[in-house]
Every structure is written in structure tokens, then in C-alpha cells.
Design a protein around this motif. Structure first.
Motif, PDB file in Angstrom:
ATOM      1  N   VAL A 191       0.855  -1.181   0.000  1.00  0.00           N
ATOM      2  CA  VAL A 191       0.000   0.000   0.000  1.00  0.00           C
ATOM      3  C   VAL A 191       0.894   1.235   0.000  1.00  0.00           C
ATOM      4  CG1 VAL A 191      -1.821   1.273   1.170  1.00  0.00           C
ATOM      5  CG2 VAL A 191      -1.795  -1.223   1.261  1.00  0.00           C
ATOM      6  N   ILE A 192       0.757   2.067  -1.020  1.00  0.00           N
ATOM      7  CA  ILE A 192       1.515   3.318  -1.122  1.00  0.00           C
ATOM      8  C   ILE A 192       0.519   4.459  -1.004  1.00  0.00           C
ATOM      9  CG2 ILE A 192       3.077   4.697  -2.526  1.00  0.00           C
ATOM     10  CD1 ILE A 192       3.978   2.150  -3.910  1.00  0.00           C
ATOM     11  N   ASP A 193       0.596   5.199   0.105  1.00  0.00           N
ATOM     12  CA  ASP A 193      -0.353   6.281   0.368  1.00  0.00           C
ATOM     13  C   ASP A 193       0.271   7.628   0.021  1.00  0.00           C
ATOM     14  OD1 ASP A 193      -2.702   7.470   1.191  1.00  0.00           O
ATOM     15  OD2 ASP A 193      -2.054   7.653   3.272  1.00  0.00           O
ATOM     16  N   GLU A 194      -0.559   8.550  -0.518  1.00  0.00           N
ATOM     17  CA  GLU A 194      -0.100   9.858  -0.987  1.00  0.00           C
ATOM     18  C   GLU A 194       1.159   9.697  -1.842  1.00  0.00           C
ATOM     19  OE1 GLU A 194      -1.557  12.583  -1.266  1.00  0.00           O
ATOM     20  OE2 GLU A 194      -3.274  12.071  -0.043  1.00  0.00           O
ATOM     21  N   ALA A 195       0.994   8.928  -2.909  1.00  0.00           N
ATOM     22  CA  ALA A 195       2.114   8.583  -3.793  1.00  0.00           C
ATOM     23  C   ALA A 195       2.745   9.803  -4.438  1.00  0.00           C
ATOM     24  CB  ALA A 195       1.627   7.615  -4.879  1.00  0.00           C
ATOM     25  N   ARG A 196       2.040  10.911  -4.491  1.00  0.00           N
ATOM     26  CA  ARG A 196       2.593  12.122  -5.110  1.00  0.00           C
ATOM     27  C   ARG A 196       3.816  12.634  -4.356  1.00  0.00           C
ATOM     28  NH1 ARG A 196      -1.523  17.143  -3.600  1.00  0.00           N
ATOM     29  NH2 ARG A 196      -0.772  17.465  -1.486  1.00  0.00           N
ATOM     30  N   ASP A 197       3.977  12.225  -3.070  1.00  0.00           N
ATOM     31  CA  ASP A 197       5.095  12.689  -2.248  1.00  0.00           C
ATOM     32  C   ASP A 197       6.157  11.616  -2.054  1.00  0.00           C
ATOM     33  OD1 ASP A 197       3.892  15.206  -1.840  1.00  0.00           O
ATOM     34  OD2 ASP A 197       2.621  14.370  -0.261  1.00  0.00           O
ATOM     35  N   ILE A 198       6.065  10.520  -2.780  1.00  0.00           N
ATOM     36  CA  ILE A 198       7.005   9.397  -2.633  1.00  0.00           C
ATOM     37  C   ILE A 198       7.783   9.248  -3.931  1.00  0.00           C
ATOM     38  CG2 ILE A 198       7.180   6.907  -2.295  1.00  0.00           C
ATOM     39  CD1 ILE A 198       4.772   7.101  -0.455  1.00  0.00           C
ATOM     40  N   SER A 199       9.076   9.051  -3.826  1.00  0.00           N
ATOM     41  CA  SER A 199       9.925   9.016  -5.020  1.00  0.00           C
ATOM     42  C   SER A 199       9.725   7.729  -5.804  1.00  0.00           C
ATOM     43  CB  SER A 199      11.400   9.155  -4.621  1.00  0.00           C
ATOM     44  OG  SER A 199      11.859   7.973  -4.005  1.00  0.00           O
ATOM     45  N   SER A 200      10.071   7.793  -7.072  1.00  0.00           N
ATOM     46  CA  SER A 200       9.952   6.621  -7.937  1.00  0.00           C
ATOM     47  C   SER A 200      10.892   5.510  -7.494  1.00  0.00           C
ATOM     48  CB  SER A 200      10.246   7.020  -9.386  1.00  0.00           C
ATOM     49  OG  SER A 200      11.535   7.602  -9.496  1.00  0.00           O
TER      50      SER A 200
END
Length: 574
Positions: A191-200
Motif C-alpha cells: 500500500v503506497i499512500d499519498e504517492a505524489r510525495d514518494i519518489s519513484s
């Protein structure tokens, strides 16, 4: 509702409470079941051959079904219709792109808790965007609901940011967004939450953790195995065993595009919108459906801060869930949507003064026909022509949907023969003949064989200067709300994707955000129509004022729009 979905929703309703003690409920948030819980544990129907589908099967593409669905689309009787039928594809990745404050985090937590306490041998990792945020989210959405429920508290052990459920042998862990801390383990759920703030890099390091996770299990949660079982039913409840595989859930609102590693989520949304995948479910919504939303506060941010040049990019992101690149967007989401008229539909004909443009292609880009009409008040004799305009008709042809993947010029001609006589008010129609021999032939044919309407059709060979002028005119009309456009998804998506780019000559051009993903076919046609409507207005004024040199006036118009450094435009050349 399937057995597993029923089990999960009953667990959430009976066992999970919010941080202020309210029981979990999806009332007013039907998307939680329909677009999240259901696809996260099911399969969807997908065509065996998209070129050989009957209407019934076409309507079922993307429909969610459970494993064990009886496939009647590949039977002998159905095959005789020529249809290739549908197949069952597991949904491995669920992507939720929703506005802020829609309940993504809490409903994800409820789903995870249901997996931990009702399903065997689940191994789940949750990634949040920062260590401090992760600690707060873990306590409010996982630890607190467990501590509020004596039954859940007795069934598990919580150590730091980890939960281990003894009865189901399932485990859960919060992890920091460091790629070294999340590799080297097998996981049934990511589960990756608020993916806009997590790097590729963090995301790509985590996703391979589900590669080796598959097997068979009881849909009621009684057993799970990684091997092919000798028996086909559960030894406890006799229910038929079903395959399982590792699954990924990515949730986030849209973010600011900054050209860095965090842009991967915006790129993923663009990719899935243009190229849906058989094993991925995308649910994207720009409008809030939160029944508890403070609409007055939202209105203040949208209507006040949305007017500020330094803030409108962030308003697009936080209010309208629209990914944007600060300083480069052509038009804001708010500006675009203010011009949308839900009542506009494709007209079968119109007596109003009209301008049309046929943007031609051959094998890759779309061919599109856009017709705009004078929308000025007809009862007001002082209203200048073309002061306001509306989009009267949009037609699109895709090479991919034509034989051989090539635009069929005969089909375009047949369309013009059918519809152009129904628009007697056409004052100007241009056909893009730039490097398109078939378009040049088309112009000659209609002018020769259909003089009643074909005499108003001409070829168009405009260059960069005309294009810049056209986009400037379109921008002015949209900002001043002197244009009405239909709720056409392709047109709206292209407008949102348009970006300002500095060219080598030091002037600004309007181009698509990503040339490989989306072209500005319809926007280009609409802008060109606006350009020729302006020229017609100019020519009308010169007739009234008895000005002889129309070419000078045309050049003056373009000079005011872009102040080009090169020589002026000869409006007679197109």
C-alpha cells in the motif's frame, strides 16, 4: 456481493471505528465499495481480441467479477457470431486518484485491518510520505481502532509500527520512505499512500516484493497455500479454492509536477488514462463526493485564491485534484471548466454563422473536425459578430480504428458530403493541407463537385506565427468566458494537458505536456477556428469602414497578439 467482499465490509462495519469513535460506514461514499474494495480482491473482464467483439461483450469490458465466473462468451454458440469473447484477468494494481479529504487513508486502513483479522497469512507493508506523518497515521488509523476494540486487541500484538495477528498469522508494518528499508521481503499486499510525495525509487524498490506471491486460498479465509493443492475445495467449509496473488494499492491526490522523481504518479495516471491495462484498475475523480466537506471553505479557496496567479496552480491541485506544473500551464482547471456548457451537444445542422477546421492526419495522430458558431445575441443589432462563440460540432477519426491503421479519406469525404450542406451558415472552412496530399485532393474534389458548399472550403498552410496567434485568441476567449464548449472529455483533457514552452527563438509556444502521451488535436482545431473567426470579424469591420488594405490590418492584428520579430503575416496565403 462475493463472500470475501461481504466478509470485509461486515468486519469494517462491526469492528472498525474512526478516531472520534464513529463506526465505519460507506454511506455517501459508495466508491469505497464499487471502486476500491471490490476491484482490490477480484478480476475484470478483458477482450481476447478487441477487433472481434460483439456489442454485448463490448459492454462488459472492465466489469468486475469473481474467480469462477462462468464464461459463456467463448462457447461454441457464441463463437459462431464471430466474437472472440472475453477472458478473466486478475486486478494486481488498484490506483485511486481522488481529491483531498475523501477518506482514502481511513478506508484503506479499514480494508487492511479486515485483511489482517479475517484472512490467513497476509503480509502487508504500508508506505507513507514521511516518518512523522507515518507515526501519526499509524496511531490514528490502525493502533487506535485496535485499542478501542477489546476483541481485536486480544487477537494481535503491536510492537512499534508493526502488527502481528496471532489467529490468522498475518502481519502488517509501516515503513519509512527509504528504499533500503523495504527491499528483500515477500509481501501479499503493498500500500503506497499519498504517492505524489514518494519518489519513484522507493516505489520501484517495493513493488518487486509481490513478484513471488501467488497460490490458492479459501475465499472465506480458512486456508492459504503457495503450492497447487491436491484438493479443489477448502477442508473447513468445502468452498472451492481460488487463486491468489500479491496485490498493490496506490492512493493519492494529484500533485505539482516539478520534473523530479515524484512525478511518477502523475505519469502513471496519464499512462493508464490513455492506455488501460488488463491487470490494473484506475479510479480517478476530480470532484469531491465527501458528504462532510466544508463547502464554504472550499468555495473561498476556489473563488478567491483561484484568482491569484501565485496560487491558482495550488488551487487546481488541492481543490480540483488536477496535476499541474507551476508557471507552464496554458489554462487552469477553473478557467477551463467555467467555459463548459453541459447542454451543448453535437448539432446535426445550424443556420448560424459558422467557421470550421479539419485537422488532418495519416497514421498516428487524430483527424478532427471542429465547427464553431457565432453565439452573439441575435436580438441585439449592436452586438458585434463573433463577440461570443460556441462549439457547434466535434468529430474525431482515429487511425487505429480504421483499416490498416490509416485514415480513410473516403470516409472523411462521405462525412463532409452528409453534414456540410446542413450548415449553410458556414462562412469559412479550412482543411489542413500541410504535408497531407490526401487533404489537398479532398479540397479539390469538394470545390469541383459540390460548389454549393464546397466553394467555402480552402486549404490551410499556416505556420508557427498563425499557430501562436490562434492559441492567444483561444486563451483570451476562455479567460473572458466568451466561448462555450461541450463537456467533451478528449477536448477538456487536451486543454488541461497544454503547456507553455519556451522556443529557440525566445517566444512561447503551446505544446502538449508529454508528446508521447497526448496530442493537442482538438485544441489545435478549436484554436484555429477561433483564429479565422477573428479574421472574419476583422474583414467585416474593414467592409463597414471601407478600409482598402486588409492585409495591413491582418498583420496589425497578429502584431498585437505576439509582436513577432520576423516579417509580418500575409493573410492571403491561407
Amino acid at each position: 456481493m462475493s463472500d470475501r467482499l461481504d466478509l470485509i465490509t461486515r468486519f469494517c462495519a462491526e469492528q472498525v471505528r474512526t478516531k472520534d469513535g464513529r463506526p465505519w460506514s460507506c454511506e455517501g461514499r459508495e466508491w469505497v465499495i464499487d471502486e476500491f474494495y471490490r476491484p482490490a480482491d477480484s478480476c475484470k473482464l478483458w477482450p481476447n481480441d478487441p477487433d472481434r467483439l460483439c456489442p454485448s461483450c463490448s459492454d462488459k469490458i472492465g466489469e468486475f467479477v469473481d474467480y469462477g465466473w462462468k464464461n459463456t462468451t467463448i462457447g461454441a454458440a457464441h463463437k459462431r457470431t464471430g466474437c472472440a469473447g472475453l477472458k478473466l484477468e486478475p486486478i494486481v494494481l488498484s490506483v485511486l486518484n481522488l481529491p483531498r479529504r475523501e477518506g482514502k487513508t481511513f478506508n484503506t486502513a479499514a480494508y487492511i485491518l479486515a485483511q489482517l483479522f479475517t484472512q490467513k497469512n497476509k503480509s502487508i507493508v504500508y508506505v507513507a510520505s514521511s516518518g512523522d506523518q507515518a507515526a501519526a497515521l499509524f496511531y490514528e488509523n490502525y493502533q487506535l481502532p485496535i485499542e478501542q476494540n477489546p476483541k481485536l486487541k486480544a487477537a494481535c500484538t503491536i510492537v512499534g509500527s508493526k502488527i502481528h495477528v496471532k489467529t490468522t498469522k498475518s502481519r502488517f508494518e509501516f515503513v519509512r520512505t527509504a528504499h533500503k528499508s523495504i527491499t528483500g521481503r515477500g509481501l501479499t499486499h503493498i500500500v503506497i499512500d499519498e504517492a505524489r510525495d514518494i519518489s519513484s525509487r522507493v516505489s520501484s524498490s517495493l513493488i518487486p516484493s509481490v513478484f513471488g506471491e501467488c497460490g490458492y486460498e479459501c475465499p472465506r479465509g480458512h486456508m492459504q497455500t503457495r503450492d497447487t493443492p491436491k484438493r479443489k475445495t477448502c477442508p473447513v467449509c468445502k468452498t472451492k479454492l481460488i487463486p491468489w496473488q500479491g496485490r498493490i494499492i496506490i492512493t493519492s491526490s494529484s500533485g505539482l509536477i516539478e520534473g523530479g522523481e515524484n512525478d511518477w504518479f502523475c505519469e502513471l495516471i496519464d499512462q493508464l488514462e490513455s492506455h488501460p491495462h488488463r491487470n490494473i484498475h484506475l479510479y480517478k475523480r476530480n470532484r469531491s463526493e465527501n458528504p462532510d466537506r466544508n463547502t464554504a471553505a472550499v468555495a473561498v479557496m476556489d473563488e478567491v485564491f483561484g484568482e491569484l496567479d501565485s496560487m491558482k496552480h495550488y488551487v487546481d491541485i488541492e481543490v480540483h485534484n488536477q496535476a499541474t506544473r507551476k508557471g507552464e500551464e496554458f489554462l487552469s482547471h477553473r478557467e477551463i471548466m467555467h467555459t463548459v456548457d453541459q447542454t451543448l451537444t453535437n448539432q446535426e445542422g445550424s443556420a448560424a454563422p459558422c467557421v470550421a477546421f479539419l485537422d488532418t492526419s495519416r497514421t498516428r495522430e487524430l483527424t478532427s473536425l471542429v465547427i464553431i458558431a457565432d453565439d452573439s445575441d441575435q436580438d441585439d443589432p449592436t452586438a458585434p459578430p463573433w463577440d461570443k462563440i460556441r462549439v457547434e460540432r466535434i468529430d474525431v477519426w482515429s487511425p487505429e480504428q480504421m483499416r490498416g491503421g490509416v485514415i480513410d479519406e473516403a470516409a472523411i469525404l462521405d462525412h463532409l458530403k452528409m453534414y456540410m450542406p446542413l450548415f449553410p451558415g458556414i462562412v469559412d472552412m479550412r482543411v489542413d493541407t500541410r504535408i497531407m496530399p490526401w487533404a489537398t485532393r479532398l479540397v479539390k474534389i469538394v470545390r469541383r463537385e459540390f460548389p454549393s458548399w464546397g466553394r467555402r472550403i480552402q486549404g490551410y498552410n499556416g505556420g508557427r506565427m498563425e499557430r501562436r496567434a490562434a492559441y492567444r485568441i483561444l486563451e483570451q476567449r476562455i479567460i473572458s468566458q466568451k466561448i462555450r464548449i461541450p463537456h467533451d472529455k478528449l477536448l477538456i483533457s487536451e486543454l488541461k494537458a497544454a503547456r507553455r514552452k519556451m522556443n529557440t527563438d525566445g517566444l512561447i509556444d503551446i505544446r502538449e505536456a508529454n508528446r508521447e502521451k497526448r496530442h493537442l488535436d482538438l485544441v489545435e482545431s478549436l484554436a484555429t477556428c477561433c483564429f479565422f473567426a477573428h479574421l472574419d470579424t476583422l474583414q467585416s469591420r474593414t467592409r463597414l469602414d471601407r478600409i482598402e488594405n486588409r492585409n495591413v490590418a491582418g498583420r496589425a492584428l497578429l502584431d498585437r497578439l505576439y509582436r513577432p520579430q520576423a516579417g509580418g503575416l500575409n493573410v492571403n496565403k491561407f
